[in-house]
Design a protein around this motif. Structure first.
Motif, PDB file in Angstrom:
ATOM      1  N   TYR A   1       0.880  -1.166   0.000  1.00  0.00           N
ATOM      2  CA  TYR A   1       0.000   0.000   0.000  1.00  0.00           C
ATOM      3  C   TYR A   1       0.919   1.219   0.000  1.00  0.00           C
ATOM      4  O   TYR A   1       1.383   1.666   1.048  1.00  0.00           O
ATOM      5  CB  TYR A   1      -0.875  -0.070   1.254  1.00  0.00           C
ATOM      6  N   THR A   2       1.219   1.753  -1.192  1.00  0.00           N
ATOM      7  CA  THR A   2       2.298   2.733  -1.303  1.00  0.00           C
ATOM      8  C   THR A   2       1.895   4.052  -1.943  1.00  0.00           C
ATOM      9  O   THR A   2       2.712   4.970  -1.958  1.00  0.00           O
ATOM     10  CB  THR A   2       3.451   2.156  -2.151  1.00  0.00           C
ATOM     11  N   ARG A   3       0.728   4.190  -2.476  1.00  0.00           N
ATOM     12  CA  ARG A   3       0.382   5.393  -3.234  1.00  0.00           C
ATOM     13  C   ARG A   3       0.046   6.546  -2.302  1.00  0.00           C
ATOM     14  O   ARG A   3      -1.112   6.855  -2.028  1.00  0.00           O
ATOM     15  CB  ARG A   3      -0.788   5.096  -4.166  1.00  0.00           C
ATOM     16  N   LYS A   4       1.094   7.210  -1.812  1.00  0.00           N
ATOM     17  CA  LYS A   4       0.934   8.245  -0.797  1.00  0.00           C
ATOM     18  C   LYS A   4       0.149   9.460  -1.295  1.00  0.00           C
ATOM     19  O   LYS A   4      -0.424  10.188  -0.492  1.00  0.00           O
ATOM     20  CB  LYS A   4       2.302   8.674  -0.282  1.00  0.00           C
ATOM     21  N   GLU A   5       0.124   9.677  -2.605  1.00  0.00           N
ATOM     22  CA  GLU A   5      -0.625  10.825  -3.117  1.00  0.00           C
ATOM     23  C   GLU A   5      -2.134  10.655  -2.940  1.00  0.00           C
ATOM     24  O   GLU A   5      -2.874  11.630  -2.954  1.00  0.00           O
ATOM     25  CB  GLU A   5      -0.282  11.111  -4.582  1.00  0.00           C
ATOM     26  N   TYR A   6      -2.576   9.423  -2.728  1.00  0.00           N
ATOM     27  CA  TYR A   6      -3.997   9.166  -2.530  1.00  0.00           C
ATOM     28  C   TYR A   6      -4.358   8.887  -1.076  1.00  0.00           C
ATOM     29  O   TYR A   6      -5.512   8.646  -0.766  1.00  0.00           O
ATOM     30  CB  TYR A   6      -4.445   7.972  -3.379  1.00  0.00           C
TER      31      TYR A   6
ATOM     32  N   HIS B   1       8.476   2.240   2.206  1.00  0.00           N
ATOM     33  CA  HIS B   1       7.449   2.739   1.286  1.00  0.00           C
ATOM     34  C   HIS B   1       6.044   2.321   1.706  1.00  0.00           C
ATOM     35  O   HIS B   1       5.086   3.055   1.485  1.00  0.00           O
ATOM     36  CB  HIS B   1       7.679   2.190  -0.129  1.00  0.00           C
ATOM     37  N   HIS B   2       5.903   1.129   2.256  1.00  0.00           N
ATOM     38  CA  HIS B   2       4.594   0.544   2.539  1.00  0.00           C
ATOM     39  C   HIS B   2       3.925   1.245   3.723  1.00  0.00           C
ATOM     40  O   HIS B   2       4.525   1.404   4.785  1.00  0.00           O
ATOM     41  CB  HIS B   2       4.758  -0.948   2.839  1.00  0.00           C
TER      42      HIS B   2
END
Length: 170
Positions: A17-22, A91-92
């Motif tokens: 779960y890495t998409r920090k922009e969302y 990252h996760h």
């Protein structure tokens, strides 16, 4: 609310779960410096900390290992006689479904199956053979580097192995 034990987050299943922009509210990683010491020095050996199992290492465990490695080596060898590099980046995003935790809370709350949770921290995913940290040292500091890596390995939730390689002369 205090941190849960590392065993709650060490093993993983599913994609990262890495998409920090969302993701709103992702905390900053506790580890900020990934390279310490003297990168331009002449070193004889590279001491590596290698993961033996797949798992996740939380950012506070990586920071604890980094602090111990850096402190031990700067005291023993001095700040210009080693080069330390942390090779894994967290990252996760770790999530937690917060539950009430006081006397009688079990009568109030049963929880929810497959609840998503709020971000509480970050973790680095490692697989067998991944290098977590590497330490470049001279021959006279090799034994201390091994001891420092052993101490750093005790801060991590996964079994690790220490590998010593001779540095390539350029």
């Amino acid at each position: 609310m205090p941190l849960r034990p590392a065993r709650c987050y060490t093993h993983f299943s599913g994609p990262p779960y890495t998409r920090k922009e969302y993701i709103p509210g992702v905390p900053q990683p506790k580890i900020t410096k990934f390279e310490m010491g003297n990168p331009k020095g002449e070193y004889d050996y590279i001491v590596k900390l290698v993961a033996e199992e797949a798992g996740q290492i939380r950012h506070n465990a990586l920071e604890a290992a980094r602090v111990m490695l850096n402190k031990r080596m700067s005291v023993v060898a001095g700040d210009v006689n080693y080069y330390l590099k942390i090779r894994k980046y967290p990252h996760h995003v770790i999530r937690e479904n917060k539950m009430m935790a006081f006397a009688g809370a079990d009568r109030l709350q049963d929880g929810m199956r497959l609840s998503f949770g709020k971000p509480i921290g970050l973790a680095a995913r490692v697989f067998p053979g991944d290098i977590i940290a590497e330490l470049h040292v001279r021959k006279e500091h090799l034994d201390e580097a091994k001891k420092a890596m052993k101490i750093a390995a005790s801060k991590l939730p996964l079994p690790t192995r220490i590998i010593i390689e001779e540095a390539k002369k350029s």
